[in-house]
Structure formats: C-alpha cells, structure tokens
Motif scaffolding. Structure first.
Motif, PDB file in Angstrom:
ATOM      1  N   ARG A  65       0.824  -1.219   0.000  1.00 54.49           N
ATOM      2  CA  ARG A  65       0.000   0.000   0.000  1.00 54.49           C
ATOM      3  C   ARG A  65       0.852   1.261   0.000  1.00 54.49           C
ATOM      4  N   TYR A  66       1.932   1.260   0.774  1.00 58.25           N
ATOM      5  CA  TYR A  66       2.748   2.457   0.934  1.00 58.25           C
ATOM      6  C   TYR A  66       4.017   2.443   0.091  1.00 58.25           C
ATOM      7  N   GLY A  67       4.093   1.560  -0.883  1.00 54.17           N
ATOM      8  CA  GLY A  67       5.240   1.551  -1.797  1.00 54.17           C
ATOM      9  C   GLY A  67       6.515   1.037  -1.167  1.00 54.17           C
ATOM     10  N   GLY A  68       6.408   0.144  -0.210  1.00 53.61           N
ATOM     11  CA  GLY A  68       7.574  -0.349   0.506  1.00 53.61           C
ATOM     12  C   GLY A  68       8.285  -1.525  -0.141  1.00 53.61           C
ATOM     13  N   HIS A  69       7.718  -2.104  -1.180  1.00 50.54           N
ATOM     14  CA  HIS A  69       8.375  -3.223  -1.859  1.00 50.54           C
ATOM     15  C   HIS A  69       9.299  -2.700  -2.950  1.00 50.54           C
ATOM     16  N   VAL A  70      10.273  -3.486  -3.296  1.00 52.18           N
ATOM     17  CA  VAL A  70      11.231  -3.109  -4.330  1.00 52.18           C
ATOM     18  C   VAL A  70      10.526  -3.009  -5.672  1.00 52.18           C
ATOM     19  N   ALA A  71      10.873  -1.982  -6.433  1.00 54.59           N
ATOM     20  CA  ALA A  71      10.288  -1.800  -7.763  1.00 54.59           C
ATOM     21  C   ALA A  71      11.374  -1.371  -8.732  1.00 54.59           C
ATOM     22  N   ILE A  72      11.402  -2.000  -9.882  1.00 51.94           N
ATOM     23  CA  ILE A  72      12.311  -1.606 -10.961  1.00 51.94           C
ATOM     24  C   ILE A  72      11.441  -0.997 -12.051  1.00 51.94           C
ATOM     25  N   THR A  73      11.666   0.271 -12.341  1.00 52.81           N
ATOM     26  CA  THR A  73      10.737   1.015 -13.195  1.00 52.81           C
ATOM     27  C   THR A  73      11.315   1.402 -14.548  1.00 52.81           C
ATOM     28  N   ASN A  74      12.460   0.858 -14.916  1.00 53.78           N
ATOM     29  CA  ASN A  74      13.097   1.265 -16.173  1.00 53.78           C
ATOM     30  C   ASN A  74      12.183   1.073 -17.372  1.00 53.78           C
ATOM     31  N   LEU A  75      11.545  -0.076 -17.501  1.00 52.52           N
ATOM     32  CA  LEU A  75      10.667  -0.346 -18.640  1.00 52.52           C
ATOM     33  C   LEU A  75       9.467   0.580 -18.626  1.00 52.52           C
ATOM     34  N   GLN A  76       8.835   0.722 -17.471  1.00 47.34           N
ATOM     35  CA  GLN A  76       7.673   1.598 -17.373  1.00 47.34           C
ATOM     36  C   GLN A  76       8.041   3.035 -17.739  1.00 47.34           C
ATOM     37  N   ASP A  77       9.170   3.506 -17.247  1.00 47.45           N
ATOM     38  CA  ASP A  77       9.586   4.880 -17.521  1.00 47.45           C
ATOM     39  C   ASP A  77       9.875   5.117 -18.999  1.00 47.45           C
ATOM     40  N   PRO A 166       0.885  13.082  -3.822  1.00 42.22           N
ATOM     41  CA  PRO A 166       0.803  11.648  -4.099  1.00 42.22           C
ATOM     42  C   PRO A 166       2.181  11.021  -4.072  1.00 42.22           C
ATOM     43  N   ASN A 167       2.230   9.789  -3.652  1.00 43.40           N
ATOM     44  CA  ASN A 167       3.462   9.017  -3.636  1.00 43.40           C
ATOM     45  C   ASN A 167       3.332   7.931  -4.683  1.00 43.40           C
ATOM     46  N   THR A 168       4.459   7.457  -5.168  1.00 44.17           N
ATOM     47  CA  THR A 168       4.434   6.471  -6.222  1.00 44.17           C
ATOM     48  C   THR A 168       4.425   5.075  -5.629  1.00 44.17           C
ATOM     49  N   LEU A 169       3.635   4.189  -6.227  1.00 47.29           N
ATOM     50  CA  LEU A 169       3.500   2.815  -5.785  1.00 47.29           C
ATOM     51  C   LEU A 169       4.509   1.942  -6.524  1.00 47.29           C
ATOM     52  N   PRO A 170       4.679   0.683  -6.153  1.00 49.87           N
ATOM     53  CA  PRO A 170       5.562  -0.209  -6.900  1.00 49.87           C
ATOM     54  C   PRO A 170       5.253  -0.104  -8.382  1.00 49.87           C
ATOM     55  N   GLY A 171       6.294   0.059  -9.145  1.00 48.00           N
ATOM     56  CA  GLY A 171       6.131   0.324 -10.562  1.00 48.00           C
ATOM     57  C   GLY A 171       6.314   1.809 -10.820  1.00 48.00           C
ATOM     58  N   GLY A 172       6.468   2.598  -9.761  1.00 49.78           N
ATOM     59  CA  GLY A 172       6.708   4.029  -9.857  1.00 49.78           C
ATOM     60  C   GLY A 172       8.071   4.346  -9.311  1.00 49.78           C
ATOM     61  N   ALA A 173       8.405   5.589  -9.188  1.00 44.92           N
ATOM     62  CA  ALA A 173       9.770   5.982  -8.877  1.00 44.92           C
ATOM     63  C   ALA A 173      10.094   5.970  -7.385  1.00 44.92           C
ATOM     64  N   SER A 174       9.196   6.458  -6.535  1.00 38.34           N
ATOM     65  CA  SER A 174       9.559   6.542  -5.125  1.00 38.34           C
ATOM     66  C   SER A 174       8.366   6.245  -4.242  1.00 38.34           C
ATOM     67  N   GLY A 175       8.617   6.029  -2.954  1.00 43.59           N
ATOM     68  CA  GLY A 175       7.560   5.675  -2.018  1.00 43.59           C
ATOM     69  C   GLY A 175       7.404   6.670  -0.932  1.00 43.59           C
TER      70      GLY A 175
END
Length: 175
Positions: A65-77, A166-175
């Motif tokens: 919920r709070y974006g605490g999991h690791v996310a790699i966003t290179n493809l999405q970006d 707003p904060n970014t969720l997994p798949g976004g840049a920051s939490g």
C-alpha cells in the motif's frame, strides 16, 4: 467506503504493533531471565520466530500500500503514458493472480501441517502456516483498495500523511 478502508488499514497496523510488542517482551524477558537466573524460557525463541513469520505475512499488504516493496521502473519509464497505464494494469492483474494462487497454496500447506505440533509450544503447525493464506488475503485486499488509483496514475495517497502529495507505488519511482 473510505471509512471502512481506514479502519481496515488501522486494524492491520495495530495487529502488527501488537505482534512486535509481544515479540519484544518475550525476547526481552528471556534475555533478562538468562542473565538474572541463568535459565531461559524454552519456548521463547520459537514464539518469537512464529510471531516474526506472522508479522512478515501480515505486514506485506501495508508495505504494498505504501510503496515499501522493491520496484524496478526502467521499462515503465521508457513507455509512453498510455503504455505505462497498460503496464500497471497488467502488473496489478498479475499480482492479483499470484496472490490468489498463494492463498490456495498456503491453505494446502496449513492443512497438511495441522496434525504436527511445534516442539516447544506444542501448538499445531496449522497456526504457523496459516500466516501465509492470511497474509496473501490481506495483500489481495490492499491491492484491491489501491489498484484503481495505481493503474490510473501510478500513485497513491498516504492516508496518514499531512500533505496531499501523491506518492508512487511499486512500478513508480519513489515511495
């Protein structure tokens, strides 16, 4: 609906706080007893281990919920806005399917272990393994509550934050 969601999040958070407090008291008491009386509680390590398992599975939904999991966003970006939205929708659907699968697997594991008991506490392992389906069910609930905003904008709003940023969720840049 927002009120129910806030209550759900609050109950989840308080459950984690109580488990952490119990674990701290058990381990702290065991350490004190070991140094004061030269004896320790035979069940303390086991209880702390099982509380840690429950905290891990129960807290994963709040971390999501709070974006605490690791996310790699290179493809999405690298994708255009429409592609990012589609990718987030596919990601949310994939997570939902995976979480549902893990609920079923967790139930199967718990059922297999229902007749074995833990060495020190002598409780059925069913209660230890139940953390898995409960935790993944909580993950499904948290994902369902944040999915619309995440898919649409890749963000979420922290319900406990003072600001409206707003904060970014997994798949976004920051939490």
């Amino acid at each position: 609906m927002k009120r129910l969601e806030d209550i759900f999040v609050l109950l989840n958070a308080w459950a984690l706080i109580l488990m952490l407090a119990a674990m701290t008291l058990i381990v702290g008491s065991n350490i004190a007893l070991r140094y004061v009386t030269a004896h320790s509680l035979p069940w303390a390590d086991e209880a702390a281990r099982y509380l840690m398992i429950w905290m891990t599975f129960s807290g994963a939904g709040l971390a999501l919920r709070y974006g605490g999991h690791v996310a790699i966003t290179n493809l999405q970006d690298a994708l255009p806005a429409r592609g990012q939205t589609i990718m987030r929708a596919v990601l949310a659907l994939g997570l939902l399917i995976f979480f549902g699968f893990m609920v079923l697997v967790g139930i199967q594991y718990a059922q297999r272990m229902q007749y074995q008991v833990t060495p020190a506490l002598r409780i059925p392992f069913l209660y230890v393994y139940a953390a898995m389906p409960v935790g993944f069910t909580l993950l499904i609930a948290h994902l369902a509550l944040i999915a619309r905003q995440f898919i649409a904008a890749g963000t979420y709003r922290r319900r406990d934050a003072d600001d409206d940023e707003p904060n970014t969720l997994p798949g976004g840049a920051s939490g």
